[in-house]
Design a protein around this motif. Structure first.
Motif, PDB file in Angstrom:
ATOM      1  N   LYS A 120     -13.427  12.089  72.576  1.00 37.20           N
ATOM      2  CA  LYS A 120     -14.123  13.274  72.070  1.00 37.20           C
ATOM      3  C   LYS A 120     -13.858  13.477  70.575  1.00 37.20           C
ATOM      4  CE  LYS A 120     -14.039  15.725  76.475  1.00 37.20           C
ATOM      5  NZ  LYS A 120     -13.555  16.892  77.204  1.00 37.20           N
ATOM      6  N   VAL A 121     -12.617  13.266  70.158  1.00 43.15           N
ATOM      7  CA  VAL A 121     -12.269  13.450  68.754  1.00 43.15           C
ATOM      8  C   VAL A 121     -12.986  12.417  67.887  1.00 43.15           C
ATOM      9  CG1 VAL A 121     -10.367  13.341  67.080  1.00 43.15           C
ATOM     10  CG2 VAL A 121     -10.061  14.538  69.247  1.00 43.15           C
ATOM     11  N   ASP A 122     -13.016  11.161  68.331  1.00 39.52           N
ATOM     12  CA  ASP A 122     -13.689  10.118  67.557  1.00 39.52           C
ATOM     13  C   ASP A 122     -15.182  10.384  67.443  1.00 39.52           C
ATOM     14  OD1 ASP A 122     -11.330   8.802  67.086  1.00 39.52           O
ATOM     15  OD2 ASP A 122     -11.606   7.330  68.696  1.00 39.52           O
ATOM     16  N   LEU A 123     -15.805  10.830  68.517  1.00 42.64           N
ATOM     17  CA  LEU A 123     -17.235  11.146  68.486  1.00 42.64           C
ATOM     18  C   LEU A 123     -17.504  12.297  67.511  1.00 42.64           C
ATOM     19  CD1 LEU A 123     -20.037  10.570  69.712  1.00 42.64           C
ATOM     20  CD2 LEU A 123     -19.522  12.303  71.435  1.00 42.64           C
ATOM     21  N   PHE A 124     -16.700  13.334  67.583  1.00 41.69           N
ATOM     22  CA  PHE A 124     -16.869  14.466  66.675  1.00 41.69           C
ATOM     23  C   PHE A 124     -16.627  14.050  65.230  1.00 41.69           C
ATOM     24  CE2 PHE A 124     -15.115  18.134  64.404  1.00 41.69           C
ATOM     25  CZ  PHE A 124     -16.186  19.007  64.521  1.00 41.69           C
ATOM     26  N   ALA A 125     -15.620  13.191  64.986  1.00 42.43           N
ATOM     27  CA  ALA A 125     -15.311  12.749  63.629  1.00 42.43           C
ATOM     28  C   ALA A 125     -16.457  11.917  63.062  1.00 42.43           C
ATOM     29  CB  ALA A 125     -14.013  11.950  63.615  1.00 42.43           C
ATOM     30  N   GLU A 126     -17.082  11.072  63.892  1.00 42.04           N
ATOM     31  CA  GLU A 126     -18.228  10.286  63.419  1.00 42.04           C
ATOM     32  C   GLU A 126     -19.379  11.191  63.016  1.00 42.04           C
ATOM     33  OE1 GLU A 126     -19.411   7.285  66.217  1.00 42.04           O
ATOM     34  OE2 GLU A 126     -17.370   6.518  66.386  1.00 42.04           O
ATOM     35  N   ALA A 128     -19.187  14.313  62.082  1.00 43.87           N
ATOM     36  CA  ALA A 128     -18.779  15.058  60.895  1.00 43.87           C
ATOM     37  C   ALA A 128     -18.889  14.188  59.646  1.00 43.87           C
ATOM     38  CB  ALA A 128     -17.358  15.582  61.062  1.00 43.87           C
ATOM     39  N   MET A 129     -18.484  12.922  59.731  1.00 41.00           N
ATOM     40  CA  MET A 129     -18.558  12.034  58.568  1.00 41.00           C
ATOM     41  C   MET A 129     -20.004  11.776  58.158  1.00 41.00           C
ATOM     42  SD  MET A 129     -15.690  11.470  57.257  1.00 41.00           S
ATOM     43  CE  MET A 129     -16.195  10.237  56.104  1.00 41.00           C
ATOM     44  N   VAL A 130     -20.906  11.621  59.125  1.00 41.06           N
ATOM     45  CA  VAL A 130     -22.316  11.432  58.801  1.00 41.06           C
ATOM     46  C   VAL A 130     -22.853  12.656  58.071  1.00 41.06           C
ATOM     47  CG1 VAL A 130     -24.622  11.235  59.840  1.00 41.06           C
ATOM     48  CG2 VAL A 130     -22.764   9.772  60.644  1.00 41.06           C
ATOM     49  N   GLU A 131     -22.516  13.838  58.547  1.00 44.31           N
ATOM     50  CA  GLU A 131     -22.983  15.067  57.913  1.00 44.31           C
ATOM     51  C   GLU A 131     -22.378  15.238  56.520  1.00 44.31           C
ATOM     52  OE1 GLU A 131     -25.282  18.275  57.399  1.00 44.31           O
ATOM     53  OE2 GLU A 131     -25.373  16.935  59.130  1.00 44.31           O
ATOM     54  N   ILE A 132     -21.105  14.923  56.367  1.00 41.64           N
ATOM     55  CA  ILE A 132     -20.455  15.034  55.055  1.00 41.64           C
ATOM     56  C   ILE A 132     -21.094  14.067  54.069  1.00 41.64           C
ATOM     57  CG2 ILE A 132     -18.289  14.548  53.829  1.00 41.64           C
ATOM     58  CD1 ILE A 132     -16.824  15.773  56.229  1.00 41.64           C
ATOM     59  N   LYS A 133     -21.384  12.850  54.505  1.00 40.99           N
ATOM     60  CA  LYS A 133     -22.024  11.876  53.613  1.00 40.99           C
ATOM     61  C   LYS A 133     -23.411  12.338  53.199  1.00 40.99           C
ATOM     62  CE  LYS A 133     -19.445   7.833  55.039  1.00 40.99           C
ATOM     63  NZ  LYS A 133     -19.450   6.528  55.691  1.00 40.99           N
TER      64      LYS A 133
END
Length: 157
Positions: A120-126, A128-133
């Motif tokens: 769950k954490v890895d999915l959320f982090a991915e 979040a990183m797409v949105e931040i980029k």
């Protein structure tokens, strides 16, 4: 209680030194030999190794700060500014000792929670990183690309 850590350590030190002094003098009044206080001798080499390692780390940190402040990497510059701003807000809520305690607890809890909820954490982090980029790309086009960055001039000595 509002009893600060440094004050507590100093008062504890004063109390222990005073007790040792009183017991040493009390033994002379009752005609007994004073207690043997062992001599402590620390080796010099481990302290030199620690100082050398700290010097290297501090020099690397200062080089990194110089690179960030010079404007060579605007992304890192903005990250440092944002992190400092967040830390200043959190620092205004509580004192350093409480922040140290919270960091200590989090450093022990976060790895356990990550192991338990890794997917769950890895999915959320991915996500979040797409949105931040995406947001950084928009910010780069609208703001950062319009800032003129000239070559860094060196001083002649």
């Amino acid at each position: 209680m509002e009893y600060h850590l440094l004050t507590l350590l100093c008062h504890t030190f004063i109390l222990s030194i005073a007790l040792i002094f009183l017991f040493s003098n009390a033994y002379t009044f009752i005609h007994k030999t004073p207690p043997h206080i062992p001599e402590v001798h620390l080796p010099e080499e481990p302290f030199l190794l620690v100082a050398s390692a700290l010097t290297l780390e501090l020099n690397q940190a200062l080089k990194l700060l110089r690179d960030i402040a010079s404007g060579r990497n605007p992304k890192k510059f903005l990250m440092v500014i944002a992190a400092s701003w967040v830390l200043s807000i959190v620092g205004s809520w509580c004192n350093f000792l409480i922040l140290f305690y919270i960091a200590f607890i989090l450093l022990h809890m976060v790895p356990v929670f990550y192991e338990k909820y890794e997917e769950k954490v890895d999915l959320f982090a991915e996500k979040a990183m797409v949105e931040i980029k995406k947001q950084y790309a928009v910010f780069n086009v609208k703001v950062l690309s319009k800032i003129p960055i000239g070559p860094l001039k060196t001083k002649k000595v």
